[in-house]
Scaffold this active site. Structure first.
Site, PDB file in Angstrom:
ATOM      1  CG  ASP A  67      -5.389  25.659  38.769  1.00 56.44           C
ATOM      2  OD1 ASP A  67      -6.327  26.304  38.736  1.00 56.44           O
ATOM      3  OD2 ASP A  67      -4.170  26.034  38.428  1.00 56.44           O
ATOM      4  CG  ASN A 136       6.967  28.582  38.703  1.00 58.14           C
ATOM      5  OD1 ASN A 136       5.951  29.130  38.204  1.00 58.14           O
ATOM      6  ND2 ASN A 136       6.786  27.946  39.808  1.00 58.14           N
ATOM      7  CG  HIS A 138       2.757  28.049  37.460  1.00 59.04           C
ATOM      8  ND1 HIS A 138       2.901  27.914  39.007  1.00 59.04           N
ATOM      9  CD2 HIS A 138       1.569  28.663  37.318  1.00 59.04           C
ATOM     10  CE1 HIS A 138       1.863  28.906  39.526  1.00 59.04           C
ATOM     11  NE2 HIS A 138       1.115  29.288  38.349  1.00 59.04           N
ATOM     12  CD  GLU A 143       4.218  25.026  40.712  1.00 55.72           C
ATOM     13  OE1 GLU A 143       4.638  26.003  39.832  1.00 55.72           O
ATOM     14  OE2 GLU A 143       4.094  25.379  41.657  1.00 55.72           O
TER      15      GLU A 143
HETATM   16  C1  GLP Z   1      -2.373  30.489  40.221  1.00 54.69           C
HETATM   17  C2  GLP Z   1      -3.133  29.673  39.267  1.00 54.69           C
HETATM   18  C3  GLP Z   1      -2.651  29.613  37.621  1.00 54.69           C
HETATM   19  C4  GLP Z   1      -2.791  31.262  36.927  1.00 54.69           C
HETATM   20  C5  GLP Z   1      -1.800  32.036  38.004  1.00 54.69           C
HETATM   21  C6  GLP Z   1      -1.304  33.304  37.688  1.00 54.69           C
HETATM   22  O1  GLP Z   1      -1.186  30.032  40.362  1.00 54.69           O
HETATM   23  N1  GLP Z   1      -3.222  28.318  39.477  1.00 54.69           N
HETATM   24  O2  GLP Z   1      -3.355  28.994  36.871  1.00 54.69           O
HETATM   25  O3  GLP Z   1      -2.207  31.038  35.818  1.00 54.69           O
HETATM   26  O4  GLP Z   1      -2.370  32.022  39.347  1.00 54.69           O
HETATM   27  O5  GLP Z   1      -1.788  34.198  38.280  1.00 54.69           O
HETATM   28  P1  GLP Z   1      -2.070  35.782  38.341  1.00 54.69           P
HETATM   29  O6  GLP Z   1      -2.503  36.145  37.144  1.00 54.69           O
HETATM   30  O7  GLP Z   1      -2.651  36.148  39.501  1.00 54.69           O
HETATM   31  O8  GLP Z   1      -0.450  36.123  38.341  1.00 54.69           O
END
Ligand code: GLP
Length: 240
Positions: A67, A136, A138, A143
């Protein structure tokens, strides 16, 4: 779904690196799907270390990222392109032209989504897809929703994701509210999937994954349907 419980963040990072290590050594032209966030940073550090020791060669690796924020230039230090350059690509011998990240500045967003899907298609999908988990549930930026996109699409981020990711933005810095993300179809096309979960604030959502049911409001639950998905978590994420 395979579950690997690890001792702590470092242990999880090393074990995840072993999975990447064997993938890259056994197939040096692997197509790997990459993720951003804090949970995967230790893994990237391990991969850089292996490269420096001369144990890993990225020269034939192709990658696609999950993303990117809409409206951020790849040089902006909050963009996922910058994150990948800074935390992995600039430190190993991967060819930049072989690294795909959606273009958050594309003037025609729909065309950019189609371009990204064609790229994934032309690579034959990914051999190994890395994922982090949103608070959440995702994956990528898919989402919780009543319906899910198959291909790459423009998503409006939920309050939960905006809050969780606000820690990366300084006071007064613009935090985008939209992103381009691979859809669930592209993620599920991967031959193998590795989801990394770290921290006690993920324990509640992680527990939902282990109930053996598809909670449709927890996108990561769909991983239960994938034939080769591994979930790796540290003790804190396991609620210990
Ligand atoms: C962001 C990214 C996701 C990732 C998530 C987890 O939201 N878009 O792809 O999985 O962060 O982040 P963290 O590992 O910092 O909790």
């Amino acid at each position: 779904m395979r579950i690997i419980k690890t001792k702590n963040y470092d242990d999880m990072s090393r074990k995840a690196a072993n999975i990447f290590f064997s993938q890259i050594v056994s197939k040096p032209d692997s197509v790997i799907g990459l993720a951003t966030g804090s949970s995967v940073l230790g893994l990237y550090a391990e991969l850089i270390e292996s490269y420096r020791r001369g144990d890993l060669d990225f020269s034939r690796i192709r990658s696609v990222n999950l993303d990117e924020y809409v409206g951020l230039d790849g040089k902006s230090d909050q963009s996922y392109r910058y994150y990948m350059d800074n935390n992995l690509f600039d430190h190993v011998n991967i060819k930049k032209e072989n690294t795909g990240v959606p273009d958050g500045l594309a003037s025609d967003i729909q065309a950019e989504c189609r371009r990204y899907d064609s790229l994934i298609e032309s690579l034959g999908g990914t051999d190994l897809q890395l994922l982090g988990l949103g608070h959440n549930g995702h994956i990528g930026f898919n989402e919780p929703s009543v319906s899910y996109s198959v291909g790459t699409y423009l998503v409006s981020l939920t309050e939960s994701s905006l809050t969780a990711n606000s820690r990366f933005f300084g006071p007064g810095e613009h935090q985008p509210t939209q992103a381009l993300t691979m859809g669930l179809g592209s993620i599920f096309r991967s031959k193998r999937i590795l989801l990394m979960i770290s921290g006690s604030n993920k324990a509640e959502v992680a527990r939902k994954l282990f109930e053996g049911k598809i909670h449709t409001d927890v996108p990561a639950c769909f991983l239960l349907l994938h034939p080769d998905a591994t979930v790796m978590l540290d003790r804190a994420a396991n609620g210990e």
